[in-house]
Design an enzyme around this catalytic site. Sequence first.
Site, PDB file in Angstrom:
ATOM      1  N   ALA A 240       0.806  -1.225   0.000  1.00 40.84           N
ATOM      2  CA  ALA A 240       0.000   0.000   0.000  1.00 40.84           C
ATOM      3  C   ALA A 240       0.835   1.270   0.000  1.00 40.84           C
ATOM      4  O   ALA A 240       0.311   2.351   0.273  1.00 40.84           O
ATOM      5  CB  ALA A 240      -0.928  -0.002   1.207  1.00 40.84           C
ATOM      6  N   ALA A 241       2.098   1.167  -0.346  1.00 44.80           N
ATOM      7  CA  ALA A 241       2.968   2.341  -0.261  1.00 44.80           C
ATOM      8  C   ALA A 241       2.485   3.467  -1.169  1.00 44.80           C
ATOM      9  O   ALA A 241       2.439   4.632  -0.764  1.00 44.80           O
ATOM     10  CB  ALA A 241       4.398   1.956  -0.605  1.00 44.80           C
ATOM     11  N   GLY A 242       2.135   3.126  -2.402  1.00 47.10           N
ATOM     12  CA  GLY A 242       1.690   4.157  -3.339  1.00 47.10           C
ATOM     13  C   GLY A 242       0.407   4.818  -2.898  1.00 47.10           C
ATOM     14  O   GLY A 242       0.259   6.051  -3.009  1.00 47.10           O
ATOM     15  N   ASP A 243      -0.538   4.041  -2.404  1.00 48.84           N
ATOM     16  CA  ASP A 243      -1.806   4.611  -1.947  1.00 48.84           C
ATOM     17  C   ASP A 243      -1.608   5.471  -0.703  1.00 48.84           C
ATOM     18  O   ASP A 243      -2.261   6.509  -0.545  1.00 48.84           O
ATOM     19  CB  ASP A 243      -2.813   3.496  -1.657  1.00 48.84           C
TER      20      ASP A 243
END
Length: 295
Positions: A240-243
Amino acid sequence: MISVFGSANMDLVAYVPEAPRRGETVTGHRFRTVPGGKGANQAIAAARAGADVAFLGAVGDDGFGAELRATLSEAGVDVRCLRQVPGPTGIAHIVVDDTGGNSIIVVPGANGTVTGPSGDDLAAIAASQVLLLQLELPMAAVMAAAQAARVSGVPVILTPAPAQPLPDELLDTVALIVPNEHEAAAITGVTGAEAAMDALLERVEEAVITLGSAGALYGSRPGERLLVPAPKVNAVDTTAAGDTFVGALAVARSEGYGVEEALRFASAAAGLSVQREGASTSMPTRLEIEATLSD
């Protein structure tokens, strides 16, 4: 307020030493279910980073749908516009290897029934400071929400994932596009962050290309370029890094942060998330982000 018009999925996560190749079976360490979906993830990330957030989307009439609604609500996200439709909730099958890398298969389920914003959705969008969009809902629905935001003068931040051809009618409504390096290459047809940025800025006013451990590259049509390094951390799960980055970035922009300050805020949030397992379960609070920035 930040509105998020997007997907809600239950993530079915398998942890393995190394991801299987085609035709190969591997034994995993562990399996877990984690509420996710790019839209729901960004809504939770923004709420934990300090914003009032409304989530606009759909879940099915199954147990996963009820759990997703409860998770969003517990994170402080307004779910009054979250529809329940007959049938299954969307799911994402995620394989996470021992380096923290991942591969994902998404089955849209209820997300695929969203053909456009409802009347209540339109009211929420009009009352927002920022609208977050991704591409896990049907393109026609995403475009309709973007057009509604444009009519209301609400800036749109688009995460172009999963990567696919982007109509000019959509990009004309976008204030900021935030792909990762792979998505930027797929969208523009060119490799290398700088070259992809040049191509993106022929179609949008502002862009941020996330580069994982290499940081984030910002560009704007007036010619500004800025590379903000990522925090040095030991990543255990990058799901979930991008989100997390986009949700935190939206909060910073809605609060009037300058470009560099906003990117550092978003990078700190993403850096915290990759040190924890799961999608929504990994996202940091405002206090955690500010504590990291003050170190």
